[in-house]
Structure formats: structure tokens, C-alpha cells
Design an enzyme around this catalytic site. Sequence first.
Site, PDB file in Angstrom:
ATOM      1  N   HIS A   7       0.827  -1.207   0.000  1.00 23.83           N
ATOM      2  CA  HIS A   7       0.000   0.000   0.000  1.00 23.83           C
ATOM      3  C   HIS A   7       0.854   1.246   0.000  1.00 23.83           C
ATOM      4  O   HIS A   7       2.035   1.218   0.353  1.00 23.83           O
ATOM      5  CB  HIS A   7      -0.944   0.024   1.217  1.00 23.83           C
ATOM      6  N   GLU A  43      -8.369   4.387   8.686  1.00 24.42           N
ATOM      7  CA  GLU A  43      -7.862   4.041   7.357  1.00 24.42           C
ATOM      8  C   GLU A  43      -9.025   3.739   6.421  1.00 24.42           C
ATOM      9  O   GLU A  43      -9.934   3.008   6.786  1.00 24.42           O
ATOM     10  CB  GLU A  43      -6.978   2.797   7.432  1.00 24.42           C
ATOM     11  N   GLN A  54      -4.034   3.686   0.799  1.00 30.29           N
ATOM     12  CA  GLN A  54      -4.493   3.744   2.188  1.00 30.29           C
ATOM     13  C   GLN A  54      -4.645   5.216   2.577  1.00 30.29           C
ATOM     14  O   GLN A  54      -3.652   5.891   2.873  1.00 30.29           O
ATOM     15  CB  GLN A  54      -3.469   3.052   3.098  1.00 30.29           C
ATOM     16  N   HIS A  78       3.631   7.193   3.848  1.00 33.54           N
ATOM     17  CA  HIS A  78       4.540   6.050   3.939  1.00 33.54           C
ATOM     18  C   HIS A  78       4.240   5.068   2.818  1.00 33.54           C
ATOM     19  O   HIS A  78       3.241   5.189   2.114  1.00 33.54           O
ATOM     20  CB  HIS A  78       4.447   5.359   5.308  1.00 33.54           C
ATOM     21  N   GLU A 128       6.941   0.669   5.889  1.00 37.04           N
ATOM     22  CA  GLU A 128       6.236  -0.343   6.674  1.00 37.04           C
ATOM     23  C   GLU A 128       6.446  -1.689   5.987  1.00 37.04           C
ATOM     24  O   GLU A 128       6.278  -1.807   4.769  1.00 37.04           O
ATOM     25  CB  GLU A 128       4.744  -0.015   6.741  1.00 37.04           C
TER      26      GLU A 128
END
Lengths: 132, 132
Positions: A7, A43, A54, A78, A128
Site C-alpha cells: 500500500h 484508514e 491507504q 509512507h 512499513e
Amino acid sequence: MLDRIDHVGIAALDLDGAVAFYARAFGVAPSFREVVEEQGVEEAMIRVGESWIQLLGARGPDTPVGRFLSSRGPGLHHVGYAVGDIEAALARLKAEGVPLIDERPRRGSRGSLVAFAHPKGAGGVLVELVQP
Amino acid sequence: MLDRIDHVGIAALDLDGAVAFYARAFGVAPSFREVVEEQGVEEAMIRVGESWIQLLGARGPDTPVGRFLSSRGPGLHHVGYAVGDIEAALARLKAEGVPLIDERPRRGSRGSLVAFAHPKGAGGVLVELVQP
């Protein structure tokens, strides 16, 4: 070691407004929404190919996304990479001297294991790792 | 309208250093590198699943990526979405009032057509449309 982009996380000042904008501008809609209280975030997950967009709304100003919005404004927050073995991936980042936000994987959404690495050690990118 | 995440663009202060870091930390390597003089950028393209990580090095301070690095530092720069019909996608964004950096598609790498939309109209995210 990176199987796919799981994502792209995008911080939004107004999550409902962002969801409506993505529907109008890009013709896409969330498959689901989820509040993650321990992260202080809501989210909205939009499927795009094998990945997700996301959209992230802060549950208050004193949360990670709330602080990001205050300092940087809305936008790219991110990137999450799907990995087959998150323990091995974390060990590799650690061996590279990348500071880890999560030294150990923790439970993410949809039964996944996740861990964040600090952007300071990764060229300014908050990364992540996601083991589905 | 969005078929997949074509790429995530990441601005790097030192492209060779970033390529070496991604190899060590993530075990991935570019499939190719390309200088795009008219954009003032050098790109190192790393395949991840159906997407790319696009590491971006500036060809000087007075280039779009050079200015981004000066003001924001290294990190996430833009996201590229693959679309089937870039003309229709641009028309839809324009109808939504999203300011376009490229009013018309232009030639991208690998024979693609590309166009950028301004982050101001898209929740702070610099969006690139890519028609492969």
C-alpha cells in the site's frame, strides 16, 4: 525480499472528503474502513491492482498522522511493502543500521504482521513491512 | 480507472547511494537507469511485483526534483498510476478542478504516455498518470 507494494499511505486532513475526492477524480472507492485506535488513525483502503491506496485520517492532533499533518501537510505518508518473512526483513534492516520503530512485528489489520522502520535510516521514506 | 500503482517516485540526495542502500537493506536492484534531460532527473527503476520503485536523482538544484530536495528533503515524491485511457483520465481530473501540470499527455519512458496533476488539487499528492 519485497514481494509487492502492499500500500501507499496518504495522510488526509479530512478523510471523508478525501474518499469523496478519490471517487470523483479517480473513480475508486474503499473496500473497507477501519479505526486503529492504538495508532490514532482511521484508514480507508482502496484496492488498486495488487496494492492499496491507504487514506489516513488522524484521530486527533497528538497522533503520528496528526503530527505529520501539522508539520508537513496532507500528502504521501509512507509506503508498505509485502514481504514473505517479516522477521528476516527486520533483521536485515537492523543489520544495515536502519533504526526501527517496531523492533518486533505487531498485529496489523486483516491478520497481518507489520513493522515500521524510521525514515531517517531509509532515505527519508517511512517504510512499513507487511507480512500478510 | 486506476489499473495499478505503476510506480512510487522517491527523491534521493545521492542516487548511487540510494541504489546501494536498497540493494543492501531490501535485496532489490534496478532493472535499468535512465536520464530524462527534459525533466532534469535520473531514474533508477526497481521492479517490485507489478509496480516499480522509482529512485529519482536531480540533475541539478534548479530542477523539479532538485527544488523538492531543497524544500522537503529526500523521501516520497510522487505516485504514478497506470490507466487505460490517459486522455479520459485527464479530462476527468480537469472536470474535478484538479490543476494539471501537463494539460496533454507527453512521451514518458518505455514508450508510455504520462501526465502530472498538481498536488494542490489532489490532497497534497503529486500524481502521475501513466498509459503504458
